[in-house]
Design an enzyme around this catalytic site. Structure first.
Site, PDB file in Angstrom:
ATOM      1  N   GLY A  86       4.674  -5.994   6.182  1.00 35.21           N
ATOM      2  CA  GLY A  86       4.337  -6.899   7.287  1.00 35.21           C
ATOM      3  C   GLY A  86       2.829  -7.007   7.458  1.00 35.21           C
ATOM      4  N   SER A  87       2.151  -5.875   7.350  1.00 38.04           N
ATOM      5  CA  SER A  87       0.685  -5.872   7.447  1.00 38.04           C
ATOM      6  C   SER A  87       0.073  -6.670   6.302  1.00 38.04           C
ATOM      7  CB  SER A  87       0.160  -4.441   7.403  1.00 38.04           C
ATOM      8  OG  SER A  87       0.741  -3.669   8.432  1.00 38.04           O
ATOM      9  N   ASP A 138      -2.753  -1.123   9.633  1.00 38.11           N
ATOM     10  CA  ASP A 138      -2.866  -1.204   8.174  1.00 38.11           C
ATOM     11  C   ASP A 138      -3.440  -2.535   7.694  1.00 38.11           C
ATOM     12  OD1 ASP A 138      -1.601   1.257   8.078  1.00 38.11           O
ATOM     13  OD2 ASP A 138       0.345   0.455   7.458  1.00 38.11           O
ATOM     14  N   PRO A 149       9.612  -4.603   0.239  1.00 42.70           N
ATOM     15  CA  PRO A 149      10.777  -4.433   1.111  1.00 42.70           C
ATOM     16  C   PRO A 149      10.380  -4.282   2.582  1.00 42.70           C
ATOM     17  CG  PRO A 149      10.362  -2.427  -0.152  1.00 42.70           C
ATOM     18  CD  PRO A 149       9.457  -3.486  -0.712  1.00 42.70           C
ATOM     19  N   LYS A 194       0.845  -1.209   0.000  1.00 43.07           N
ATOM     20  CA  LYS A 194       0.000   0.000   0.000  1.00 43.07           C
ATOM     21  C   LYS A 194       0.868   1.241   0.000  1.00 43.07           C
ATOM     22  CE  LYS A 194       0.884   1.653   4.244  1.00 43.07           C
ATOM     23  NZ  LYS A 194       1.665   2.789   4.513  1.00 43.07           N
ATOM     24  N   ALA A 231      10.332  -2.756   6.295  1.00 47.99           N
ATOM     25  CA  ALA A 231      10.394  -1.417   6.912  1.00 47.99           C
ATOM     26  C   ALA A 231      10.501  -0.328   5.848  1.00 47.99           C
ATOM     27  CB  ALA A 231      11.564  -1.337   7.899  1.00 47.99           C
ATOM     28  N   GLY A 232       9.707  -0.464   4.803  1.00 45.20           N
ATOM     29  CA  GLY A 232       9.795   0.461   3.677  1.00 45.20           C
ATOM     30  C   GLY A 232       8.688   1.492   3.624  1.00 45.20           C
ATOM     31  N   GLY A 233       7.719   1.398   4.541  1.00 45.45           N
ATOM     32  CA  GLY A 233       6.573   2.302   4.460  1.00 45.45           C
ATOM     33  C   GLY A 233       5.531   1.821   3.468  1.00 45.45           C
ATOM     34  N   ALA A 249       3.924  -1.156   4.088  1.00 48.09           N
ATOM     35  CA  ALA A 249       3.077  -2.052   4.893  1.00 48.09           C
ATOM     36  C   ALA A 249       3.246  -3.528   4.535  1.00 48.09           C
ATOM     37  CB  ALA A 249       1.605  -1.640   4.799  1.00 48.09           C
TER      38      ALA A 249
HETATM   39  P1  ATP Z   1       4.175   0.337   7.612  1.00 49.71           P
HETATM   40  O1  ATP Z   1       4.115   0.991   6.288  1.00 49.71           O
HETATM   41  O2  ATP Z   1       2.932  -0.427   7.965  1.00 49.71           O
HETATM   42  O3  ATP Z   1       4.661   1.189   8.705  1.00 49.71           O
HETATM   43  P2  ATP Z   1       6.641  -0.867   6.872  1.00 49.71           P
HETATM   44  O4  ATP Z   1       6.451  -1.228   5.440  1.00 49.71           O
HETATM   45  O5  ATP Z   1       7.414   0.360   7.184  1.00 49.71           O
HETATM   46  O6  ATP Z   1       5.230  -0.843   7.538  1.00 49.71           O
HETATM   47  P3  ATP Z   1       7.041  -3.590   7.528  1.00 49.71           P
HETATM   48  O7  ATP Z   1       7.991  -4.229   6.583  1.00 49.71           O
HETATM   49  O8  ATP Z   1       5.610  -3.812   7.334  1.00 49.71           O
HETATM   50  O9  ATP Z   1       7.360  -2.034   7.595  1.00 49.71           O
HETATM   51  O10 ATP Z   1       7.376  -4.106   8.982  1.00 49.71           O
HETATM   52  C1  ATP Z   1       8.064  -3.422   9.949  1.00 49.71           C
HETATM   53  C2  ATP Z   1       8.530  -4.422  11.001  1.00 49.71           C
HETATM   54  O11 ATP Z   1       7.536  -5.391  11.325  1.00 49.71           O
HETATM   55  C3  ATP Z   1       9.701  -5.254  10.521  1.00 49.71           C
HETATM   56  O12 ATP Z   1      10.920  -4.578  10.672  1.00 49.71           O
HETATM   57  C4  ATP Z   1       9.601  -6.491  11.402  1.00 49.71           C
HETATM   58  O13 ATP Z   1      10.278  -6.266  12.612  1.00 49.71           O
HETATM   59  C5  ATP Z   1       8.116  -6.627  11.709  1.00 49.71           C
HETATM   60  N1  ATP Z   1       7.496  -7.783  10.996  1.00 49.71           N
HETATM   61  C6  ATP Z   1       6.872  -8.821  11.529  1.00 49.71           C
HETATM   62  N2  ATP Z   1       6.431  -9.682  10.615  1.00 49.71           N
HETATM   63  C7  ATP Z   1       6.774  -9.190   9.436  1.00 49.71           C
HETATM   64  C8  ATP Z   1       6.606  -9.636   8.097  1.00 49.71           C
HETATM   65  N3  ATP Z   1       5.972 -10.777   7.772  1.00 49.71           N
HETATM   66  N4  ATP Z   1       7.111  -8.864   7.128  1.00 49.71           N
HETATM   67  C9  ATP Z   1       7.733  -7.691   7.425  1.00 49.71           C
HETATM   68  N5  ATP Z   1       7.930  -7.252   8.657  1.00 49.71           N
HETATM   69  C10 ATP Z   1       7.456  -7.973   9.666  1.00 49.71           C
END
Ligand code: ATP
Length: 314
Positions: free
Chosen positions: A118-119, A152, A110, A25, A112-114, A116
């Site tokens: 993991g979500s 998310d 990727p 997203k 922790a890329g923003g 979502a």
């Molecule tokens: P958002 O945009 O929702 O803030 P993001 O894209 O910045 O999320 P994500 O990759 O969704 O970051 O995840 C952040 C953290 O969640 C990861 O660094 C990890 O510690 C934890 N995590 C747990 N399960 C997962 C998964 N299946 N994939 C990614 N991260 C996960």
């Protein structure tokens, strides 16, 4: 008592493996309101699902196990802290079934890329296990379980373009004439922690250094109803962008490079550090991505389109 498939079903090919695709997203509008007493910020956001996907395959098993390949392999823990495992447990608890499945994640979003990622994986696990276990929940029921897993996650059950309120978990679809928007997604070399980005925004606001908060979503919602990307470009906004730029000043170079390459506009996605650029059309998106890749202002630039569906079997 929910119907439970047995191994005979699987042998006949009736159940499993179940393959679910789930999108990343971006937030077309991310308005961050005041910090609530529960530690979350009040959000006013417009989510948009784009064509960068993770894929989760679920097979029957005697325990709950997760393997993975792709983005984040070797970095991301595959234990109970993983959102895939947490989602499987949450669904099993809700439906009153044993949380047994062999899950395999192919990750292209990727870490922790923003975006979502993991979500997205949590949403994929809910949809995959619901199919594998024959628990047959509705999307709204799955979204209810999703809300406890992360703000998310409910959006990624639905996909499309949707308004998110509360801490982002309260979703209502945005009805617009079907239009495809073309994006370039510039993935950074490093990740940014979402809680750290919110803390940085609070700090900037406390010291009076933050820009004016975004207003309501009306201008963006109006622009989505038109088919002109130039109109949409003027209404994109992200209150977390200044915080992401403060933590990673090099992102300013990425944003500038995208606009110089012909993007209509560029914004930081969610809490960053991924930058997303709106292109006039698909050919422009390809050209901008190639230029960003040549300029080496990001790890990788990919093209994507949206809106796309949320977590789906098949
Ligand atoms: P958002 O945009 O929702 O803030 P993001 O894209 O910045 O999320 P994500 O990759 O969704 O970051 O995840 C952040 C953290 O969640 C990861 O660094 C990890 O510690 C934890 N995590 C747990 N399960 C997962 C998964 N299946 N994939 C990614 N991260 C996960």
């Amino acid at each position: 008592e929910a119907w439970r498939p047995d191994d005979e079903d699987e042998r006949r090919g009736a159940i499993g493996p179940v393959k679910v695709r789930v999108p990343a997203k971006v937030n077309l509008h991310l308005g961050v309101g005041p910090l609530r007493r529960d530690g979350y910020h009040e959000l006013n956001t417009v989510y948009h699902a784009i064509s960068i996907y993770d894929e989760l395959t679920a097979r029957r098993g005697d325990t709950l196990a997760l393997t993975m390949e792709g983005e984040g392999t070797g970095e991301l823990a595959l234990d109970d802290s993983n959102l895939v495992i947490r989602a499987a447990h949450a669904l099993a608890g809700y439906a009153g079934v044993l949380p047994h499945a062999r899950l395999h994640l192919r990750k292209q979003i990727p870490l922790a890329g923003g975006l979502a990622g993991g979500s997205a994986d949590a949403a994929a696990a809910l949809v995959a296990c619901d199919a594998l276990w024959g628990t047959g929940l509705s999307r709204d029921e799955l979204a209810g379980i999703a809300a406890d897993l992360g703000s998310d996650v409910p959006f990624l059950i639905y996909g499309g373009t949707a308004l998110g309120t509360g801490r982002g978990e309260a979703i209502s679809p945005v009805l617009a004439r079907p239009t495809t928007w073309h994006w370039v997604v510039a993935i950074a070399d490093v990740g940014l922690s979402t809680p750290a980005a919110y803390r940085e925004l609070d700090r900037l606001r406390d010291s009076g250094a933050a820009g004016a908060p975004l207003g309501p979503t009306d201008a963006l919602l109006g622009a989505l109803r038109q088919r002109d990307p130039r109109v949409l470009a003027r209404t994109l906004g992200n209150d977390l962008q200044d915080a992401a730029l403060a933590m990673l000043p090099a992102l300013a170079d990425t944003l500038k490079a995208g606009e110089e390459a012909g993007a209509l506009t560029g914004i930081v996605s969610g809490s960053g550090p991924t930058c997303v650029f709106l292109a006039a059309d698909a050919a422009d998106a390809e050209r901008i991505a190639a230029e960003l890749n040549a300029a080496e202002v990001c790890r990788e630039a990919r093209v994507a389109h949206g809106p796309v569906a949320g977590a789906r079997v098949g």
